[in-house]
Design a protein around this motif. Structure first.
Motif, PDB file in Angstrom:
ATOM      1  N   ASP A  96     -10.278   5.456  35.865  1.00  0.00           N
ATOM      2  CA  ASP A  96     -11.621   5.979  36.126  1.00  0.00           C
ATOM      3  C   ASP A  96     -11.666   7.454  35.782  1.00  0.00           C
ATOM      4  OD1 ASP A  96     -14.272   5.828  36.848  1.00  0.00           O
ATOM      5  OD2 ASP A  96     -13.904   5.284  38.923  1.00  0.00           O
ATOM      6  N   ARG A 111     -18.644   6.473  30.886  1.00  0.00           N
ATOM      7  CA  ARG A 111     -19.487   5.404  31.458  1.00  0.00           C
ATOM      8  C   ARG A 111     -20.115   4.553  30.346  1.00  0.00           C
ATOM      9  NH1 ARG A 111     -17.092   5.520  35.810  1.00  0.00           N
ATOM     10  NH2 ARG A 111     -17.523   7.132  37.331  1.00  0.00           N
ATOM     11  N   SER A 112     -20.503   5.192  29.258  1.00  0.00           N
ATOM     12  CA  SER A 112     -21.072   4.456  28.128  1.00  0.00           C
ATOM     13  C   SER A 112     -20.048   3.495  27.528  1.00  0.00           C
ATOM     14  CB  SER A 112     -21.554   5.454  27.063  1.00  0.00           C
ATOM     15  OG  SER A 112     -21.898   4.799  25.878  1.00  0.00           O
ATOM     16  N   LEU A 114     -17.338   2.330  29.038  1.00  0.00           N
ATOM     17  CA  LEU A 114     -17.036   1.331  30.067  1.00  0.00           C
ATOM     18  C   LEU A 114     -18.082   0.221  30.074  1.00  0.00           C
ATOM     19  CD1 LEU A 114     -15.192   0.587  32.480  1.00  0.00           C
ATOM     20  CD2 LEU A 114     -16.720   1.929  33.912  1.00  0.00           C
ATOM     21  N   GLY A 115     -19.340   0.573  29.917  1.00  0.00           N
ATOM     22  CA  GLY A 115     -20.416  -0.411  29.936  1.00  0.00           C
ATOM     23  C   GLY A 115     -20.442  -1.340  28.732  1.00  0.00           C
ATOM     24  N   ARG A 116     -19.734  -0.962  27.668  1.00  0.00           N
ATOM     25  CA  ARG A 116     -19.721  -1.791  26.447  1.00  0.00           C
ATOM     26  C   ARG A 116     -18.497  -2.691  26.336  1.00  0.00           C
ATOM     27  NH1 ARG A 116     -20.815   3.291  23.859  1.00  0.00           N
ATOM     28  NH2 ARG A 116     -18.778   3.111  22.890  1.00  0.00           N
ATOM     29  N   ASP A 118     -15.853  -5.610  27.475  1.00  0.00           N
ATOM     30  CA  ASP A 118     -15.735  -6.841  28.253  1.00  0.00           C
ATOM     31  C   ASP A 118     -14.272  -7.198  28.433  1.00  0.00           C
ATOM     32  OD1 ASP A 118     -18.471  -7.219  28.378  1.00  0.00           O
ATOM     33  OD2 ASP A 118     -18.540  -8.572  26.673  1.00  0.00           O
ATOM     34  N   ASP A 135     -19.688  -8.688  41.926  1.00  0.00           N
ATOM     35  CA  ASP A 135     -20.561  -7.598  42.379  1.00  0.00           C
ATOM     36  C   ASP A 135     -21.877  -8.137  42.946  1.00  0.00           C
ATOM     37  OD1 ASP A 135     -18.649  -5.749  41.598  1.00  0.00           O
ATOM     38  OD2 ASP A 135     -19.524  -5.469  39.618  1.00  0.00           O
ATOM     39  N   LYS A 149     -17.929  -7.491  32.275  1.00  0.00           N
ATOM     40  CA  LYS A 149     -17.673  -6.079  32.020  1.00  0.00           C
ATOM     41  C   LYS A 149     -16.384  -5.661  32.734  1.00  0.00           C
ATOM     42  CE  LYS A 149     -21.271  -5.398  29.548  1.00  0.00           C
ATOM     43  NZ  LYS A 149     -21.055  -5.461  28.124  1.00  0.00           N
ATOM     44  N   GLY A 151     -13.588  -3.057  34.495  1.00  0.00           N
ATOM     45  CA  GLY A 151     -13.694  -2.038  35.528  1.00  0.00           C
ATOM     46  C   GLY A 151     -13.460  -2.660  36.892  1.00  0.00           C
ATOM     47  N   ARG A 153     -14.336  -4.404  40.102  1.00  0.00           N
ATOM     48  CA  ARG A 153     -15.369  -5.386  40.448  1.00  0.00           C
ATOM     49  C   ARG A 153     -15.069  -5.982  41.805  1.00  0.00           C
ATOM     50  NH1 ARG A 153     -18.113  -3.239  37.408  1.00  0.00           N
ATOM     51  NH2 ARG A 153     -18.251  -3.643  35.205  1.00  0.00           N
TER      52      ARG A 153
END
Length: 156
Positions: A96, A111-112, A114-116, A118, A135, A149, A151, A153
């Motif tokens: 993180d 963050r961008s 991380l969001g992309r 899988d 989540d 995604k 990270g 969870r």
């Protein structure tokens, strides 16, 4: 000619420090982190870029790549930073970034990325019927295998 070469080799060997050895990847990681703390972004990237793939521990590899990414953000080399963040998250999907310590531009880029990305999730249950929640969102019946995604969870 061979004698002259041998003398030259012995003469050069006299100038080498005794007991010198190559630095281990872990030692280079520590040195790279020190350079980052001193603000030498270019040296940080050079040191860590050389050894990151050789680090055996996935978390150490992720730390090296994340530190490289942060140094690249400081150097305003955002595409290189993005690649390093992808490598960090690939090595350790749970790594993180600290919004209190890291620059806002680095946090946003992390963050961008991380969001992309899988990852593959496979879930089984001791009882049936069961449903998988990630989540708080239903993802289907268990057993389940699919992409989510990466990270941290909450799985239920």
């Amino acid at each position: 000619m061979i004698r002259g070469t041998a003398i030259l080799c012995f003469a050069l060997a006299a100038f080498l420090p005794t007991g010198s050895r190559a630095e281990t990847p872990d030692e280079t990681l520590a040195r790279g982190l020190k350079e980052f703390a001193k603000g030498d972004w270019a040296k940080t990237v050079a040191l860590l870029g050389r050894i990151a793939p050789a680090l055996k521990d996935p978390h150490d590899r992720a730390v090296a790549y994340k530190t490289m990414a942060l140094a690249e953000v400081e150097r305003k080399r955002l595409s290189e930073a993005e690649v390093a963040f992808v490598q960090a998250l690939t090595a350790d999907p749970l790594i993180d970034i600290d919004p209190k310590e890291d620059p806002p531009k680095a946090v946003a880029l992390f963050r961008s990325v991380l969001g992309r990305l899988d990852g593959q999730l496979r879930a089984e249950a001791d009882r049936t019927p069961a449903r998988l929640f990630v989540d708080g969102v239903a993802h289907g019946p268990v057993p389940f295998e699919g992409r989510i995604k990466i990270g941290k969870r909450r799985i239920r």
